[in-house]
Design a protein around this motif. Structure first.
Motif, PDB file in Angstrom:
ATOM      1  N   THR A 272      -1.692  -1.047  -4.078  1.00 12.90           N
ATOM      2  CA  THR A 272      -2.936  -0.297  -3.965  1.00 12.90           C
ATOM      3  C   THR A 272      -2.661   1.107  -3.424  1.00 12.90           C
ATOM      4  N   GLY A 273      -3.602   2.011  -3.666  1.00 13.67           N
ATOM      5  CA  GLY A 273      -3.461   3.379  -3.193  1.00 13.67           C
ATOM      6  C   GLY A 273      -2.769   4.297  -4.172  1.00 13.67           C
TER       7      GLY A 273
ATOM      8  N   SER B 270      -4.309   0.584  -9.356  1.00 15.90           N
ATOM      9  CA  SER B 270      -3.709  -0.528  -8.625  1.00 15.90           C
ATOM     10  C   SER B 270      -2.940  -1.401  -9.611  1.00 15.90           C
TER      11      SER B 270
ATOM     12  N   ASP C  40      -3.481   7.578   6.113  1.00 18.51           N
ATOM     13  CA  ASP C  40      -3.143   7.314   4.722  1.00 18.51           C
ATOM     14  C   ASP C  40      -3.640   5.921   4.357  1.00 18.51           C
ATOM     15  N   THR C  41      -3.349   5.477   3.131  1.00 16.30           N
ATOM     16  CA  THR C  41      -3.896   4.206   2.659  1.00 16.30           C
ATOM     17  C   THR C  41      -3.484   3.013   3.520  1.00 16.30           C
TER      18      THR C  41
ATOM     19  N   ARG D 170      -5.484   3.154   6.766  1.00 17.20           N
ATOM     20  CA  ARG D 170      -6.911   2.880   6.551  1.00 17.20           C
ATOM     21  C   ARG D 170      -7.140   1.382   6.325  1.00 17.20           C
TER      22      ARG D 170
ATOM     23  N   SER E  63      -2.185   7.039  -7.147  1.00 10.81           N
ATOM     24  CA  SER E  63      -2.873   8.245  -7.597  1.00 10.81           C
ATOM     25  C   SER E  63      -2.172   8.801  -8.836  1.00 10.81           C
TER      26      SER E  63
ATOM     27  N   ARG F 216      -7.273   6.864  -9.692  1.00 11.59           N
ATOM     28  CA  ARG F 216      -6.838   5.876  -8.708  1.00 11.59           C
ATOM     29  C   ARG F 216      -6.501   4.574  -9.438  1.00 11.59           C
TER      30      ARG F 216
ATOM     31  N   ALA G 288       0.854  -1.184   0.000  1.00 13.50           N
ATOM     32  CA  ALA G 288       0.000   0.000   0.000  1.00 13.50           C
ATOM     33  C   ALA G 288       0.890   1.234   0.000  1.00 13.50           C
TER      34      ALA G 288
ATOM     35  N   TRP H 214     -11.806   1.545  -3.187  1.00 17.38           N
ATOM     36  CA  TRP H 214     -11.493   0.898  -1.919  1.00 17.38           C
ATOM     37  C   TRP H 214     -11.515  -0.612  -2.102  1.00 17.38           C
TER      38      TRP H 214
END
Length: 493
Positions: free
Chosen positions: A241-242, A466, A55-56, A59, A244, A464, A39, A482
C-alpha cells in the motif's frame, strides 16, 4: 484503471528488480493467518503529527494504534472511533461527541478531559499538524461530562468529520507514545511491527476469549517500493500500500496479475506549483507558455494507460459557486497569438541571458519520466531545466497530494504557493465566510483567480495503487486512497 505496458527505457535499477522478480513465485498469501502488509516509506513508528510530517507507514501505525474521535472505514466513509456517536446542532456550529469506554495501552480509561487536552495540542498555533490550517473554524473544544466533549465552531463546516477521521487527528499520547487502539504493538523490529487487536470494553461480550486469535494480528512493514513489490511476488505479503506514480513503473516490470493490481479513484492535486515567481516566472504570460508546452497526455500515457491528464484545479464543482475554472492557456490559441516559444523569446529580448529553472520532483522512475516531459517542454522554450530533490529550493515543485476532505478551499489553498493578491484574498475570505453561500462564492473567485494567475500548473489527478492478495476481500478503492489495517478482511475488527 488498467495497467499499460511500460514505455520506459530499462535502467540498471529496473532490470535488477525484474531479475529478482523472475526468480520469485507470484503467489500472494491467502486469507488465513496474520495479515502481512508492506507500506511504502520508512520504518513504521508512532510519531507525533504535531511535530512530524507522516509518511504512509507512520500514518497507518498511528491510525491502527491511536484512533481519533471518528475514523475511515474500508470505503473511505466516516465510522465511529473513540466516539461511539455524535450529533450536530446549532445550525452546524456545534458537534457533540459521546465517547465509548476505550482504554489506553496501559489499561487506563480514556476520558473526555484528556481527549480535549490532546486535541487542543494538535490544533495549537505552534503545532505543525498539516490539517491545522483547515480547522481554523474551531472556536473551542470543551469537556461537557467525563464521557462527552463538544467542538464549537465560529462558522459551519460540513466536512469537519472527514478531517477528524484523518490519522493526523488521532487521539495520541506523546509520553509514552500510545493510543486507544484498535491495535496494540506486541513486537517491534527495525522495519516492522506486529499488531494485535486491543481489548475493547465497549464491545466486549461474556464469551469473548481473553486473547485474540493470532490470525487477527497484522504485521506492518515499512520499506522501499522495490522491496515491497518483490516481497509481494514471493507471497510474503498480502498487501502493498502507499504506491504512487513515482514507483508504478516498477510494477510494470513484473508479471503480477492484473487482479492483484488495484487503483484508487483518488481526489486531489497533481501538478506543478510555481514556488519562485522571480525571473522568467514573474510574468504570467511566461507561466502560461510553460503550462501550454507540457505534453500531459504523453506523460500520463507513459505511466499508465488509463491515467487521464487534467488542466483544471478543481476536479469538479464541489462546494464552489461555479464549475471549475478553465485556464486560458488550456484553450485553443486565438489567431495571431504567439506560440509558447515566441512568448518566451519576446521576454528574452528585454531580459537577455540564459534561463534556468529548478524542477523539484521525486527521485524514483516516475519522477524521472515526469522530469523528462517537463524538461523537454522547457528546452523547447529555450529554458535549461535542472532536476532537484523534492524538498530542495526550486522554481517549480510537484504537488502530489490526496485531498483530506471534499472542499474546493483545500484545492485553492494548497495550490497557492504563493499566488496573486486576488487569489490570496479570496482564499482567506472563503476561510472566514460565515455562510455556505458566501464561502462558495469566494472559493469560485479563488479558483478563477488562480487560473488567471497560472500559479499552479495542473497535470492530472493523483495516481495511487496497491497490490492486493485475492484473500483481502474487504479492500475497497476509495477517493481518500486510505486502507485501514482493521478493514482489510471481512473478518477484521
Amino acid at each position: 484503471m488498467k495497467p499499460a505496458p511500460s514505455r520506459l527505457v530499462p535502467t540498471s535499477k529496473t532490470l535488477g528488480l525484474a531479475t529478482l522478480i523472475a526468480l520469485a513465485a507470484c503467489t500472494p498469501r491467502a486469507d488465513t493467518g496474520p495479515v502481512v502488509v508492506s507500506a511504502i516509506g520508512g520504518a513504521p513508528t508512532l510519531a507525533d503529527p504535531a511535530r512530524d510530517v507522516l509518511d504512509t507507514p507512520a500514518r497507518l501505525m498511528l491510525d491502527a494504534t491511536a484512533q481519533g474521535l471518528v475514523r475511515f472505514d474500508a470505503t473511505g466513509q466516516v465510522e465511529p472511533g473513540i466516539a461511539k456517536r455524535w450529533s450536530v446542532i446549532d445550525n452546524g456550529t456545534s458537534y457533540i461527541f459521546r465517547l465509548r469506554g476505550g482504554e489506553w495501552a496501559d489499561g487506563q480509561p480514556v476520558t473526555a478531559a484528556e481527549v480535549v487536552k490532546l486535541l487542543r495540542r494538535q490544533l495549537a498555533p505552534q503545532s505543525r499538524n498539516p490539517l491545522r490550517p483547515f480547522l481554523t473554524a474551531i472556536d473551542e473544544i470543551v469537556e461537557m461530562t467525563p464521557e462527552v466533549i463538544e467542538i464549537r465552531l465560529k462558522r459551519p463546516r460540513p466536512d469537519l468529520l472527514k478531517l477528524f477521521a484523518q490519522p493526523e487527528l488521532a487521539i495520541f499520547r506523546v509520553q509514552p507514545p500510545s493510543g486507544s487502539g484498535p491495535y496494540r504493538v506486541i513486537a517491534q523490529r527495525r522495519h516492522s511491527v506486529t499488531l494485535r487487536p486491543a481489548f475493547d470494553p465497549a464491545r466486549a461480550v461474556e464469551d469473548e476469549p481473553v486473547e485474540p486469535s493470532p490470525a487477527a494480528n497484522v504485521q506492518l512493514i515499512g520499506e522501499r517500493a522495490a522491496r515491497a513489490i518483490v516481497r509481494f511476488t514471493r507471497g510474503e505479503t498480502a498487501l502493498v500500500t502507499g504506491g504512487s506514480f513515482d514507483d508504478w513503473p516498477l510494477v510494470m516490470t513484473t508479471q503480477i496479475a492484473p487482479a492483484n493490481r488495484r487503483f484508487d479513484p483518488a481526489a486531489g492535486l497533481f501538478g506543478l506549483a510555481v514556488v519562485d515567481r522571480s525571473g522568467v516566472l514573474a510574468d504570467v504570460g511566461n507561466r502560461a507558455a510553460i503550462a501550454r508546452a507540457i505534453d500531459r497526455a504523453g506523460f500520463v500515457a507513459a505511466i499508465a494507460a488509463d491515467w487521464a491528464p487534467d488542466t483544471q484545479l478543481l476536479p469538479e464543482q464541489l462546494d464552489s459557486a461555479a464549475p471549475p475554472a478553465v485556464p486560458g492557456w488550456s484553450l485553443a490559441p486565438a489567431e495571431g497569438d504567439p506560440s509558447p516559444r515566441a512568448r518566451i523569446d519576446q521576454w528574452r529580448t528585454v531580459n537577455p541571458g540564459d534561463i534556468r529553472l529548478r524542477v523539484a520532483v521525486p527521485r524514483g522512475p516516475g519522477g524521472t519520466v515526469l522530469f523528462g516531459y517537463v524538461g523537454a517542454a522547457l528546452l523547447s522554450l529555450g529554458i535549461e531545466p535542472e532536476r532537484v530533490a523534492p524538498d530542495a529550493a526550486a522554481d517549480l515543485r510537484l504537488v502530489d497530494a490526496v485531498a483530506p476532505y471534499d472542499s474546493g478551499r483545500w484545492y485553492v489553498a494548497t495550490a497557492c504557493q504563493p499566488c496573486s493578491e486576488a487569489a490570496s484574498t479570496a482564499i482567506e475570505a472563503a476561510r472566514e465566510a460565515d455562510s455556505p453561500r458566501l464561502r462558495a462564492q469566494q472559493i469560485a473567485a479563488a479558483d478563477a483567480a488562480l487560473a488567471a494567475d497560472v500559479a499552479f500548473i495542473p497535470l492530472a489527478r493523483p495516481l495511487r495503487w496497491s497490490l492486493v492478495s485475492v484473500g483481502l476481500k474487504a479492500w475497497t478503492g476509495n477517493s481518500r486512497a486510505w486502507h485501514p489495517l482493521s478493514h482489510l478482511r471481512n473478518d477484521s475488527n
